[in-house]
Scaffold this motif. Structure first.
Motif, PDB file in Angstrom:
ATOM      1  N   LEU A   1      -9.481   4.977   1.900  1.00 51.37           N
ATOM      2  CA  LEU A   1      -8.748   3.855   1.307  1.00 51.37           C
ATOM      3  C   LEU A   1      -9.294   3.650  -0.083  1.00 51.37           C
TER       4      LEU A   1
ATOM      5  N   VAL B   1      -4.297  -3.549   6.426  1.00 47.66           N
ATOM      6  CA  VAL B   1      -4.273  -2.349   5.582  1.00 47.66           C
ATOM      7  C   VAL B   1      -5.013  -1.225   6.298  1.00 47.66           C
TER       8      VAL B   1
ATOM      9  N   ALA C   1       0.841  -1.186   0.000  1.00 53.12           N
ATOM     10  CA  ALA C   1       0.000   0.000   0.000  1.00 53.12           C
ATOM     11  C   ALA C   1       0.878   1.239   0.000  1.00 53.12           C
TER      12      ALA C   1
ATOM     13  N   LEU D   1      -8.592   1.396  -4.084  1.00 48.49           N
ATOM     14  CA  LEU D   1      -7.915   0.321  -4.803  1.00 48.49           C
ATOM     15  C   LEU D   1      -8.527   0.188  -6.195  1.00 48.49           C
TER      16      LEU D   1
ATOM     17  N   LEU E   1      -4.251   0.959  -1.916  1.00 50.86           N
ATOM     18  CA  LEU E   1      -3.882  -0.448  -1.870  1.00 50.86           C
ATOM     19  C   LEU E   1      -3.480  -0.871  -3.276  1.00 50.86           C
TER      20      LEU E   1
END
Length: 174
Positions: free
Chosen positions: A113, A101, A70, A115, A79
């Motif tokens: 967060l 994470v 990450a 991704l 991530l």
């Protein structure tokens, strides 16, 4: 001795620790079995610097079972790679890695967060949604892929994100 104390004195089944150069062989073994287009050993070696959060989940004194990479940013954490050994999937290890994470995001002061995931990776999408991530965008032609004739092409990416505070509450993480 009561059962609770006995449980607490047993060695942990898995340990989460920083990835080191010594882990790269095991990480690459998992990466090449898990993906048709794996990261290179150089990608992982490059991530072993203070700019990244790179951890492995392993059996104590034993093999690597999963890992994540990450990258902290300003009030966010991206991530980049999270993988569980294909032979160990379905045991909850992905959730343990996502919790790690999340803890890293908290420690770095992240509020968000995010991704990317292949639309064809339905299993990962279900895991991320169950964890609390939501699809927010799509990146066109993001991942290398092969078409139905085996010719190189590109696959889109689904961008998913989650608010760190909401995940903390959902997962009971302090």
């Amino acid at each position: 001795m009561n059962a609770r104390l006995e449980q607490s004195t047993q060695p942990p089944q898995f340990e989460l620790r920083e990835m080191t150069e010594a882990d790269l062989h095991g990480v690459m073994s998992i990466e090449t079995r898990a993906y048709d287009f794996p990261w290179s050993q150089g990608n992982f070696a490059d991530s072993l610097n203070p700019r990244y959060v790179v951890q492995v989940l392993a059996v104590p004194q034993g093999p690597v079972l999963g890992y994540f990479v990450a990258m902290p940013g300003v009030e966010e954490m991206h991530l980049l790679n999270i993988t569980v050994d294909p032979l160990k999937q379905g045991l909850g290890l992905g959730l343990q890695l996502l919790d790690a994470v999340l803890l890293a995001a908290v420690m770095h002061g992240a509020h968000l967060l995010w991704l990317e995931v292949r639309p064809s990776n339905r299993r990962a999408i279900r895991l991320y949604e169950r964890y609390g991530f939501h699809a927010v965008a799509q990146r066109r032609n993001y991942y290398p892929a092969l078409d139905r004739y085996g010719q190189p092409c590109k696959e889109d990416a689904i961008v998913m994100s989650a608010q760190v505070d909401q995940l903390r509450e959902r997962r009971g993480v302090a």
